[in-house]
Write a protein that holds these residues in place. Structure first.
Motif, short mmCIF file in Angstrom:
data_model
loop_
_atom_site.label_atom_id
_atom_site.label_comp_id
_atom_site.label_asym_id
_atom_site.label_seq_id
_atom_site.Cartn_x
_atom_site.Cartn_y
_atom_site.Cartn_z
N ARG A 1 0.84 -1.20 0.00
CA ARG A 1 0.00 0.00 0.00
C ARG A 1 0.88 1.26 0.00
O ARG A 1 0.54 2.26 -0.61
CB ARG A 1 -0.91 0.03 1.23
N ARG A 2 2.00 1.19 0.71
CA ARG A 2 2.86 2.37 0.81
C ARG A 2 3.41 2.78 -0.56
O ARG A 2 3.60 3.96 -0.85
CB ARG A 2 4.01 2.11 1.79
N GLU A 3 3.68 1.76 -1.41
CA GLU A 3 4.23 2.06 -2.73
C GLU A 3 3.30 2.97 -3.54
O GLU A 3 3.74 3.79 -4.33
CB GLU A 3 4.51 0.76 -3.50
N SER A 4 1.99 2.82 -3.33
CA SER A 4 1.08 3.65 -4.13
C SER A 4 0.59 4.88 -3.35
O SER A 4 -0.25 5.64 -3.85
CB SER A 4 -0.10 2.82 -4.63
N TRP A 5 1.10 5.08 -2.10
CA TRP A 5 0.66 6.23 -1.30
C TRP A 5 1.37 7.52 -1.73
O TRP A 5 2.56 7.51 -2.01
CB TRP A 5 0.95 5.98 0.18
N LYS A 6 0.61 8.57 -1.84
CA LYS A 6 1.20 9.88 -2.18
C LYS A 6 0.76 10.89 -1.13
O LYS A 6 -0.43 10.93 -0.78
CB LYS A 6 0.68 10.36 -3.54
N PRO A 7 1.69 11.75 -0.63
CA PRO A 7 1.25 12.77 0.34
C PRO A 7 0.32 13.77 -0.33
O PRO A 7 0.41 14.00 -1.54
CB PRO A 7 2.55 13.43 0.79
N LEU A 8 -0.57 14.36 0.47
CA LEU A 8 -1.46 15.39 -0.08
C LEU A 8 -0.64 16.63 -0.43
O LEU A 8 0.39 16.89 0.20
CB LEU A 8 -2.50 15.78 0.98
N PRO A 9 -1.06 17.40 -1.40
CA PRO A 9 -0.31 18.63 -1.71
C PRO A 9 -0.41 19.61 -0.54
O PRO A 9 -1.37 19.58 0.22
CB PRO A 9 -1.02 19.18 -2.96
N MET A 10 0.60 20.51 -0.42
CA MET A 10 0.59 21.56 0.61
C MET A 10 -0.62 22.45 0.37
O MET A 10 -0.97 22.73 -0.78
CB MET A 10 1.85 22.42 0.49
#
Ligand code: FES
Length: 573
Positions: free
Chosen positions: A525-534
């Motif tokens: 799951r972490r591989e496809s996780w992206k942080p939200l934009p600022m």
């Protein structure tokens, strides 16, 4: 009276001859200050958070007058100055976002100006930690005066407080209360000067400063309209002049032992979960080693002594009449390090050994406590690798050990959009999970962790469910809410990887919070996780998101930890 042989910090300004001294003194004289005020009188800054946008602090101009009279009486030169005020109820997106900004204002205002000692006027939730944090980074003699709680609310023959606001909102949802009744209740709830009238965050913070030894005894609970509040302000004004003489600085009071005492006392009064994040930040400023595990360890064998809402029955007004924090500290003396010094110059035992309790329904004893061990519990597990906080005394006992299916909301907007949807797939034994309401993610870690339950669950008569988030909870709120999950979702904590239907297990007695998903699956799951934009690419929000630390460190800005002292490095005149 001041020791006239002592060189005052303010003499670097007012004691100068020539052009510089003229400039420093002449403009001050515009308000009618006589020459002798500039000669060896300790200058006392009265740091005021008065603002009409901070209704809890709207009486602070009067309070400042009392401080001023005390300072003059003791031979000092009072100078009142405003700093950014943080009104919990009005500021968007959350006052907590601005705690660190206000602390910078306080720090720089104190250091840049000719003050020898400071009186901090604190009231509404964040005004206390922000002022104490800022003052710690300068480390001058400092004393705190709190604004005091409101009088107990009265509505339709019942005593109410701001904690009832949560109940009224749920009753409005289920139709048990009309909007007209709610409007009437509002005025009955907030009927006098002062901050929230329960052991919410403001009262917890006022108790924190007293238990740390930063205020005169009794400061925590005297109601705002009570004349004795003005007396505390007056006597604090007198005392700060002596403290300057004695060179009794914040770092002389705020020792590791003082923090330990404060944690124990906070446990005994059922203080707010916000205590944790603010105390960690204050410790970080003054340079005392304190971590999340200390809160669990130190509060483990401390029972609940104060029967106060939202954990108990009574209000801050009742607490004061029952003896207030002095009666609690007296009871707690066998569990404290009593040799710790306070701003009075006396030790904890000297100050509190004669305190009396006048109502055992409100303040119980160590032998017959209101409840057994109920302190703030610090959880660990793969869902909160750096820790999470829960307040068992505000939770439903049957939910403290619970396993359930996750119902996930990615952001607060997602929660608001779907929580009232009749088609939401949710059962009463599910666990509500709210992501991206942590320090970075929101930004500012708002008080949304005790998210309201879905209407259909409420209509079925269910009043509590397990809720997990990286946000905070109002000190006036209650419920089985796991808060301050660290690392937060926006920082890549495992909270970000939780999906609908995952099984989560909460075990408060064993202090664990477990996401029953394998490490392999989490990695996938972490591989496809992206942080939200600022949220912002400029200004304070941007600075905050780039530099805020995680909740387990106090959510301070990384470059604000520690202190720079009171010396001004450059002199432009
Ligand atoms: Fe100011 Fe509660 S809103 S103390």
């Amino acid at each position: 009276m001041a020791d006239t042989n002592k060189k005052l910090r303010s003499s670097e300004w007012f004691g100068k001859k020539g052009k510089d001294g003229l400039i420093y003194r002449a403009w001050m004289k515009k308000t009618g200050i006589p020459n002798h005020y500039f000669k060896e009188k300790p200058v006392i800054g009265i740091c005021n958070t008065w603002s009409e946008l901070t209704p809890c602090n709207s009486h602070f101009r009067d309070l400042a007058k009392s401080v001023r009279e005390g300072v003059i009486e003791a031979g000092g030169f009072p100078v009142e100055f405003p700093v950014m005020s943080l009104g919990e109820t009005l500021m968007k997106p959350t006052a907590m976002l601005y705690r660190n900004l206000a602390s910078m204002d306080v720090e720089e205002s104190i250091r840049a100006n000719p003050v020898d000692g400071v009186v901090l006027l604190c009231g509404c939730d964040k005004t206390t930690p922000s002022l104490v944090m800022g003052a710690c980074s300068v480390d001058l003699p400092t004393i705190v005066v709190s604004g005091g709680p409101m009088l107990t609310g009265k509505f339709k023959g019942k005593e109410i407080s701001t904690s009832d606001g949560w109940r009224f909102a749920e009753k409005l949802k289920t139709g048990e209360m009309s909007f007209a009744e709610m409007e009437e209740a509002e005025g009955c709830m907030c009927r006098s000067d002062g901050h929230c009238a329960v052991m919410g965050t403001a009262s917890t913070m006022a108790s924190m400063v007293e238990s740390l030894g930063l205020s005169l005894p009794g400061n925590a609970a005297i109601p705002a309209p009570d004349m004795r509040r003005k007396l505390v302000a007056y006597h604090s004004g007198q005392r700060i002049v002596e403290m300057v003489d004695e060179d009794l600085k914040l770092s002389d009071i705020l020792t590791r032992r003082a923090f330990e005492n404060s944690i124990k006392i906070n446990t005994s009064i059922g203080g707010s979960t916000n205590f944790v994040v603010h105390l960690l930040a204050i410790a970080g400023r003054i340079g005392v080693e304190l971590n999340l595990a200390d809160f669990d360890e130190l509060s483990r064998d401390i029972p609940l002594l104060a029967n106060l809402q939202p954990s108990g029955e009574f209000f801050m007004e009742d607490f004061y009449y029952a003896g207030g924090l002095p009666a609690i500290i007296k009871e707690m003396l066998p569990r404290l390090v009593t040799s710790v010094k306070t701003v009075t110059g006396k030790t904890v035992s000297e100050l509190y050994e004669d305190a009396e309790c006048y109502n055992r329904d409100v303040i119980s004893t160590l032998d017959k406590p209101l409840k057994g061990e109920v302190g703030l519990a610090i959880l660990k597990g793969n869902l909160c690798e750096e820790g999470a906080v829960i307040k068992p005394s505000a939770a439903s006992p049957e939910l403290l050990t619970h396993k359930g299916r996750a119902v996930v909301f990615e952001q607060i907007e997602d929660y608001k959009e779907r929580i009232s949807d009749p088609d939401l797939d949710i059962k009463e034994d599910d666990i509500l999970v709210l992501k991206n309401v942590g320090p970075k993610g929101y930004p500012g870690m708002p008080e949304v962790g005790n998210m309201g339950l879905p209407q259909k669950i409420l209509e079925a008569g269910v009043t509590d469910m397990v809720r997990i988030s990286d946000g905070r909870m109002s000190g006036t709120a209650f419920g089985t809410a796991v808060l301050h999950v660290s690392p937060e979702a926006a920082d890549g904590g495992n909270l970000a990887l939780v999906q609908n239907g995952d099984i989560i297990e909460l075990d408060v007695p064993n202090r664990t919070l477990t996401l029953h998903v394998s490490d392999e699956e989490l990695e996938k799951r972490r591989e496809s996780w992206k942080p939200l934009p600022m949220h912002m690419d400029r200004g304070y929000w941007h600075l905050y998101q780039k530099h805020v630390q995680q909740a387990h460190l106090g959510a301070d800005l990384d470059f604000l930890r520690g202190k720079s002292g009171s010396t001004v490095k450059r002199d432009s005149h």
